[in-house]
Design a protein around this motif. Sequence first.
Motif, PDB file in Angstrom:
ATOM      1  N   VAL A 131      -5.789   5.126   1.729  1.00 45.40           N
ATOM      2  CA  VAL A 131      -6.875   4.329   1.153  1.00 45.40           C
ATOM      3  C   VAL A 131      -7.799   5.239   0.358  1.00 45.40           C
ATOM      4  O   VAL A 131      -8.185   4.923  -0.771  1.00 45.40           O
ATOM      5  CB  VAL A 131      -7.642   3.566   2.260  1.00 45.40           C
ATOM      6  CG1 VAL A 131      -8.895   2.912   1.700  1.00 45.40           C
ATOM      7  CG2 VAL A 131      -6.742   2.534   2.913  1.00 45.40           C
ATOM      8  N   VAL A 132      -8.118   6.401   0.909  1.00 46.69           N
ATOM      9  CA  VAL A 132      -8.980   7.347   0.205  1.00 46.69           C
ATOM     10  C   VAL A 132      -8.296   7.846  -1.069  1.00 46.69           C
ATOM     11  O   VAL A 132      -8.905   7.928  -2.129  1.00 46.69           O
ATOM     12  CB  VAL A 132      -9.357   8.534   1.123  1.00 46.69           C
ATOM     13  CG1 VAL A 132     -10.057   9.643   0.351  1.00 46.69           C
ATOM     14  CG2 VAL A 132     -10.237   8.052   2.267  1.00 46.69           C
ATOM     15  N   ALA A 133      -7.011   8.178  -0.960  1.00 48.16           N
ATOM     16  CA  ALA A 133      -6.265   8.690  -2.116  1.00 48.16           C
ATOM     17  C   ALA A 133      -6.179   7.644  -3.226  1.00 48.16           C
ATOM     18  O   ALA A 133      -6.270   7.978  -4.407  1.00 48.16           O
ATOM     19  CB  ALA A 133      -4.870   9.124  -1.691  1.00 48.16           C
ATOM     20  N   ALA A 134      -5.998   6.384  -2.844  1.00 43.95           N
ATOM     21  CA  ALA A 134      -5.891   5.312  -3.835  1.00 43.95           C
ATOM     22  C   ALA A 134      -7.246   4.997  -4.449  1.00 43.95           C
ATOM     23  O   ALA A 134      -7.326   4.491  -5.565  1.00 43.95           O
ATOM     24  CB  ALA A 134      -5.301   4.055  -3.196  1.00 43.95           C
ATOM     25  N   GLY A 135      -8.298   5.288  -3.707  1.00 40.51           N
ATOM     26  CA  GLY A 135      -9.633   4.917  -4.156  1.00 40.51           C
ATOM     27  C   GLY A 135      -9.851   3.426  -3.965  1.00 40.51           C
ATOM     28  O   GLY A 135      -8.911   2.676  -3.691  1.00 40.51           O
ATOM     29  N   LEU A 136     -11.077   3.024  -4.101  1.00 39.20           N
ATOM     30  CA  LEU A 136     -11.379   1.609  -3.909  1.00 39.20           C
ATOM     31  C   LEU A 136     -10.649   0.734  -4.917  1.00 39.20           C
ATOM     32  O   LEU A 136     -10.166  -0.342  -4.571  1.00 39.20           O
ATOM     33  CB  LEU A 136     -12.884   1.367  -3.987  1.00 39.20           C
ATOM     34  CG  LEU A 136     -13.694   1.944  -2.827  1.00 39.20           C
ATOM     35  CD1 LEU A 136     -15.177   1.671  -3.043  1.00 39.20           C
ATOM     36  CD2 LEU A 136     -13.231   1.370  -1.502  1.00 39.20           C
ATOM     37  N   ALA A 137     -10.526   1.205  -6.138  1.00 40.15           N
ATOM     38  CA  ALA A 137      -9.832   0.415  -7.161  1.00 40.15           C
ATOM     39  C   ALA A 137      -8.361   0.237  -6.812  1.00 40.15           C
ATOM     40  O   ALA A 137      -7.787  -0.830  -7.020  1.00 40.15           O
ATOM     41  CB  ALA A 137      -9.972   1.070  -8.530  1.00 40.15           C
ATOM     42  N   GLY A 138      -7.746   1.261  -6.235  1.00 42.31           N
ATOM     43  CA  GLY A 138      -6.338   1.186  -5.875  1.00 42.31           C
ATOM     44  C   GLY A 138      -6.075   0.383  -4.625  1.00 42.31           C
ATOM     45  O   GLY A 138      -5.014  -0.237  -4.479  1.00 42.31           O
ATOM     46  N   LEU A 144       0.866  -1.176   0.000  1.00 44.46           N
ATOM     47  CA  LEU A 144       0.000   0.000   0.000  1.00 44.46           C
ATOM     48  C   LEU A 144       0.900   1.223   0.000  1.00 44.46           C
ATOM     49  O   LEU A 144       1.830   1.309   0.817  1.00 44.46           O
ATOM     50  CB  LEU A 144      -0.904   0.005   1.243  1.00 44.46           C
ATOM     51  CG  LEU A 144      -1.845   1.192   1.387  1.00 44.46           C
ATOM     52  CD1 LEU A 144      -2.943   1.134   0.320  1.00 44.46           C
ATOM     53  CD2 LEU A 144      -2.472   1.205   2.776  1.00 44.46           C
ATOM     54  N   ARG A 145       0.645   2.162  -0.905  1.00 41.48           N
ATOM     55  CA  ARG A 145       1.443   3.382  -0.988  1.00 41.48           C
ATOM     56  C   ARG A 145       0.847   4.433  -0.046  1.00 41.48           C
ATOM     57  O   ARG A 145      -0.337   4.723  -0.105  1.00 41.48           O
ATOM     58  CB  ARG A 145       1.477   3.913  -2.415  1.00 41.48           C
ATOM     59  CG  ARG A 145       2.380   5.109  -2.591  1.00 41.48           C
ATOM     60  CD  ARG A 145       2.641   5.415  -4.043  1.00 41.48           C
ATOM     61  NE  ARG A 145       3.340   4.369  -4.750  1.00 41.48           N
ATOM     62  CZ  ARG A 145       4.655   4.153  -4.692  1.00 41.48           C
ATOM     63  NH1 ARG A 145       5.412   4.915  -3.950  1.00 41.48           N
ATOM     64  NH2 ARG A 145       5.204   3.175  -5.371  1.00 41.48           N
ATOM     65  N   ALA A 202      -9.299   0.402   6.332  1.00 42.69           N
ATOM     66  CA  ALA A 202      -8.139   1.120   6.866  1.00 42.69           C
ATOM     67  C   ALA A 202      -7.657   0.484   8.164  1.00 42.69           C
ATOM     68  O   ALA A 202      -6.445   0.381   8.404  1.00 42.69           O
ATOM     69  CB  ALA A 202      -8.485   2.590   7.076  1.00 42.69           C
ATOM     70  N   CYS A 203      -8.582   0.027   8.997  1.00 44.68           N
ATOM     71  CA  CYS A 203      -8.217  -0.624  10.258  1.00 44.68           C
ATOM     72  C   CYS A 203      -7.443  -1.912   9.997  1.00 44.68           C
ATOM     73  O   CYS A 203      -6.403  -2.157  10.616  1.00 44.68           O
ATOM     74  CB  CYS A 203      -9.475  -0.917  11.068  1.00 44.68           C
ATOM     75  SG  CYS A 203      -9.172  -1.818  12.595  1.00 44.68           S
TER      76      CYS A 203
END
Length: 103
Positions: free
Chosen positions: A80-87, A13-14, A57-58
Amino acid sequence: MSGANALRGEAELRVDGAVLVLRPSFAALVAAEEELGPLFALVERAADGRLGLGEMACLFWHCVRDRSDGLTREAVGEAVVAAGLAGATPALRVLLGQILQGR
């Protein structure tokens, strides 16, 4: 930091330009389960499309392999928000697969 080891069920995860390795160790999964409830129910919610952003996220937070002192839970959530669900889904898929299959 070295990359994720697929043989150990790790995912990446980035976060803020850095790549975090997520490893679903026993201790990490127990900590996540204490907060989120039974992991099997978590997998069922994910399969039904009912997994919440906070839950994802947890799980990621508890599975971070090498947590630096500056890393916060909020930063993981923002990633997680920045990556979006697809990311974020590829990492989630790996972790959920390990929960179901083990090593």
